[in-house]
Write an enzyme that holds these catalytic residues in place. Structure first.
Site, PDB file in Angstrom:
ATOM      1  N   ARG A 232      44.317  48.283  41.999  1.00 56.31           N
ATOM      2  CA  ARG A 232      43.025  48.847  42.388  1.00 56.31           C
ATOM      3  C   ARG A 232      42.001  47.729  42.234  1.00 56.31           C
ATOM      4  NH1 ARG A 232      45.098  52.550  44.654  1.00 56.31           N
ATOM      5  NH2 ARG A 232      45.038  54.742  44.078  1.00 56.31           N
ATOM      6  N   GLU A 261      35.688  49.172  48.449  1.00 57.32           N
ATOM      7  CA  GLU A 261      36.337  49.120  49.756  1.00 57.32           C
ATOM      8  C   GLU A 261      36.046  50.409  50.531  1.00 57.32           C
ATOM      9  OE1 GLU A 261      40.322  48.582  47.947  1.00 57.32           O
ATOM     10  OE2 GLU A 261      40.833  50.517  48.799  1.00 57.32           O
ATOM     11  N   HIS A 279      43.860  47.265  52.122  1.00 53.79           N
ATOM     12  CA  HIS A 279      44.504  48.306  51.297  1.00 53.79           C
ATOM     13  C   HIS A 279      45.631  49.009  52.064  1.00 53.79           C
ATOM     14  CE1 HIS A 279      43.940  51.362  47.807  1.00 53.79           C
ATOM     15  NE2 HIS A 279      45.216  51.146  48.094  1.00 53.79           N
TER      16      HIS A 279
HETATM   17  O1  A2R Z   1      50.901  50.214  29.438  1.00 56.55           O
HETATM   18  P1  A2R Z   1      52.190  50.953  29.683  1.00 56.55           P
HETATM   19  O2  A2R Z   1      53.244  50.575  28.687  1.00 56.55           O
HETATM   20  O3  A2R Z   1      51.984  52.425  29.871  1.00 56.55           O
HETATM   21  O4  A2R Z   1      52.743  50.392  31.108  1.00 56.55           O
HETATM   22  C1  A2R Z   1      52.186  50.795  32.334  1.00 56.55           C
HETATM   23  C2  A2R Z   1      51.138  49.795  32.854  1.00 56.55           C
HETATM   24  N1  A2R Z   1      49.805  50.011  32.288  1.00 56.55           N
HETATM   25  C3  A2R Z   1      49.113  49.077  31.609  1.00 56.55           C
HETATM   26  N2  A2R Z   1      49.415  47.812  31.306  1.00 56.55           N
HETATM   27  C4  A2R Z   1      48.500  47.109  30.592  1.00 56.55           C
HETATM   28  N3  A2R Z   1      47.305  47.615  30.207  1.00 56.55           N
HETATM   29  C5  A2R Z   1      46.959  48.887  30.500  1.00 56.55           C
HETATM   30  N4  A2R Z   1      45.785  49.370  30.098  1.00 56.55           N
HETATM   31  C6  A2R Z   1      47.892  49.679  31.237  1.00 56.55           C
HETATM   32  N5  A2R Z   1      47.893  50.952  31.706  1.00 56.55           N
HETATM   33  C7  A2R Z   1      49.065  51.138  32.334  1.00 56.55           C
HETATM   34  O5  A2R Z   1      51.123  50.003  34.270  1.00 56.55           O
HETATM   35  C8  A2R Z   1      53.228  50.699  33.439  1.00 56.55           C
HETATM   36  O6  A2R Z   1      54.075  49.594  33.216  1.00 56.55           O
HETATM   37  C9  A2R Z   1      52.402  50.464  34.701  1.00 56.55           C
HETATM   38  C10 A2R Z   1      52.200  51.721  35.540  1.00 56.55           C
HETATM   39  O7  A2R Z   1      53.436  52.159  35.999  1.00 56.55           O
HETATM   40  P2  A2R Z   1      53.623  53.544  36.786  1.00 56.55           P
HETATM   41  O8  A2R Z   1      52.888  54.615  36.069  1.00 56.55           O
HETATM   42  O9  A2R Z   1      55.096  53.718  37.036  1.00 56.55           O
HETATM   43  O10 A2R Z   1      52.823  53.324  38.121  1.00 56.55           O
HETATM   44  P3  A2R Z   1      53.355  52.801  39.553  1.00 56.55           P
HETATM   45  O11 A2R Z   1      53.998  53.912  40.288  1.00 56.55           O
HETATM   46  O12 A2R Z   1      54.107  51.524  39.373  1.00 56.55           O
HETATM   47  O13 A2R Z   1      51.946  52.518  40.260  1.00 56.55           O
HETATM   48  C11 A2R Z   1      50.990  51.629  39.673  1.00 56.55           C
HETATM   49  C12 A2R Z   1      49.671  51.658  40.406  1.00 56.55           C
HETATM   50  C13 A2R Z   1      49.135  53.026  40.838  1.00 56.55           C
HETATM   51  O14 A2R Z   1      48.511  53.711  39.783  1.00 56.55           O
HETATM   52  C14 A2R Z   1      48.165  52.679  41.931  1.00 56.55           C
HETATM   53  O15 A2R Z   1      46.875  52.450  41.437  1.00 56.55           O
HETATM   54  C15 A2R Z   1      48.691  51.351  42.453  1.00 56.55           C
HETATM   55  O16 A2R Z   1      49.798  50.996  41.624  1.00 56.55           O
HETATM   56  O17 A2R Z   1      49.131  51.499  43.778  1.00 56.55           O
END
Ligand code: A2R
Length: 313
Positions: A232, A261, A279
Site C-alpha cells: 500500500r 492514488e 496499482h
Molecule cells: O508481522 P507478522 O508476523 O504478522 O507478519 C505479517 C506481515 N506484517 C508485518 N510485518 C512487519 N511489520 C508489521 N507491522 C506487519 N504487519 C504485518 O505482513 C505477514 O508476514 C505479512 C502479511 O501477510 P498476509 O496477511 O498473508 O497478507 P497477504 O495476503 O500476503 O497480503 C499482504 C498485503 C495486503 O494486505 C494488501 O495490502 C497487499 O498485500 O496487496
C-alpha cells in the site's frame, strides 16, 4: 422471494455485476448524486455491503445501516474498512486472499526486473529512434542479488518462491519470526534493508504500518538498493522516498501503489529512477474473475447461514 438488498460502494466488473444482480437487489451507491439520501432511503433493508480494497467501508456508513450484517471486500487489503467498528457491531467482513497471490507475485518480479533492467525506458528509447545514434547503458543484474521481504505472508511467500528461481538469497522482516522458514529473519527492518539489494514491501496497509519504510530504512538500503512497493502507498514515507530518489541515495524504486492514488504526487513523474505502475497487482481477467467469485461465494454462504469462506479476523 424478495432478493436481499446489497449496497455496492463501487463498481465491479460486468461479470460480477450480472451474477450479483441475479441474486440481490443491487443498490449502486457510486452512481447516486445524493448518496446520503440514497442510503437513508434504503437503510432499513440493507444487510450487506459489497466494496473494494480501495473503497473500504467507514464507521460513518456502518452507523447509518442498523441491519448491516456483512461487508464483502473484493481485494485482500482491508485497511480502508473500519474493522474495529465492524467488530464492535458484530458485522462480518470477508476479503479475497490467496486467489491473487500468484498474480501479485508475478507483477512484483516484473517490477524488480523492470527497474533493474530499465524495461520501460528501453521501450521508450527504441520507439524514440534514439537507438540509431546512441548506445544503451550497462545496467544491474538481478539474478543472485539479495532479496529482502518486508512481510512474508501468502503473497510474500509466492514472491520468495519466484526469487529462488533467480538464485536470490532471501531474507525477511515481520513482527513474528516464521518458524521452520529457511529464509533469514531480521527482527529489525533497518538491518533487513542494510542486507538487501531489492527491498520489497508486501504487508498490509493501515495505521500499524504507516510510513514503516522511512528515511532510515531507505538510507540503510543505500545507493545500490532498489525499493519495490506492492503493498500500500501508506507503508512508505513518501516525502522520504521522493527525496531518496531525487538525491539518488537509493538506486531506484518500482511502485505499484502510492499515497493518494490515482492522483499521485506529480514529483514522481520526473524521476528517471522510478518505475511507476497503476496499482495492478491482481489486475488480470483470470484473477479478477476468481476474486469476484470469492466475493459472491462469501455472500452466498452468509445468506445461506453457512460458514464464510474467507472471513477477516
Ligand atoms: O508481522 P507478522 O508476523 O504478522 O507478519 C505479517 C506481515 N506484517 C508485518 N510485518 C512487519 N511489520 C508489521 N507491522 C506487519 N504487519 C504485518 O505482513 C505477514 O508476514 C505479512 C502479511 O501477510 P498476509 O496477511 O498473508 O497478507 P497477504 O495476503 O500476503 O497480503 C499482504 C498485503 C495486503 O494486505 C494488501 O495490502 C497487499 O498485500 O496487496
Amino acid at each position: 422471494m424478495t432478493k436481499p438488498a446489497l449496497l455496492m460502494i463501487g463498481s465491479y466488473p460486468n461479470w460480477d455485476m450480472q451474477a450479483l444482480e441475479r441474486d440481490y437487489e443491487v443498490l449502486r451507491l457510486w452512481e447516486q448524486a445524493d448518496k446520503d439520501g440514497f442510503v437513508a432511503q434504503h437503510a432499513a433493508r440493507i444487510t450487506a455491503i459489497g466494496t473494494r480494497g480501495d473503497l473500504g467501508a467507514s464507521r460513518a456508513l456502518m452507523d447509518k445501516l442498523p441491519n448491516l450484517k456483512i461487508i464483502a471486500c473484493n481485494g485482500v487489503g482491508t485497511d480502508a474498512i473500519d474493522l474495529a467498528a465492524a467488530k464492535a457491531r458484530g458485522i462480518a467482513v470477508t476479503n479475497t486472499p490467496d486467489v491473487l497471490n500468484e498474480e501479485v507475485a508475478d507483477l512484483t518480479l516484473a517490477l524488480m526486473l523492470g527497474i533493474a533492467r530499465q524495461i520501460g525506458k528501453g521501450d521508450a528509447f527504441v520507439r524514440s529512434g534514439k537507438w540509431a545514434n546512441e548506445g544503451w547503458p550497462l545496467l544491474t543484474r538481478m539474478s543472485g542479488k539479495r532479496l529482502g521481504l518486508l512481510g512474508l505472508g501468502r503473497i510474500g511467500l509466492a514472491i520468495a518462491k519466484r526469487a529462488e528461481a533467480f538464485g536470490m538469497p532471501i531474507a525477511y522482516h515481520t513482527r513474528t519470526k516464521r518458524e521452520g522458514s529457511a529464509y533469514t529473519y531480521y527482527p529489525s527492518l533497518v538491518e533487513l534493508a542494510q542486507n538487501s539489494d531489492f527491498l520489497v514491501a508486501i504487508l498490509p496497509g493501515g495505521a500499524g504500518t504507516q510510513n514503516i519504510v522511512n528515511a532510515d530504512v531507505l538510507k540503510a538500503l543505500g545507493p545500490k538498493g532498489f525499493f519495490i512497493n506492492v503493498a500500500r502507498g501508506t507503508v512508505a514515507d513518501e516525502e522520504a522516498l521522493l527525496q531518496a530518489l531525487a538525491n539518488k541515495t537509493i538506486a531506484g524504486a518500482a511502485l505499484d501503489v502510492f499515497w493518494n492514488e490515482p492522483k499521485i504526487n506529480e514529483r514522481f513523474f520526473k524521476l528517471e529512477n522510478a518505475l511507476l505502475h497503476p496499482h495492478g497487482g491482481s489486475a488480470t481477467v483470470e484473477t479478477r474473475q476468481a476474486m469476484g467469485k470469492l466475493v459472491q461465494d462469501n455472500l452466498a454462504a452468509h445468506f445461506a447461514g453457512k460458514p464464510l469462506l474467507t472471513p477477516v479476523g
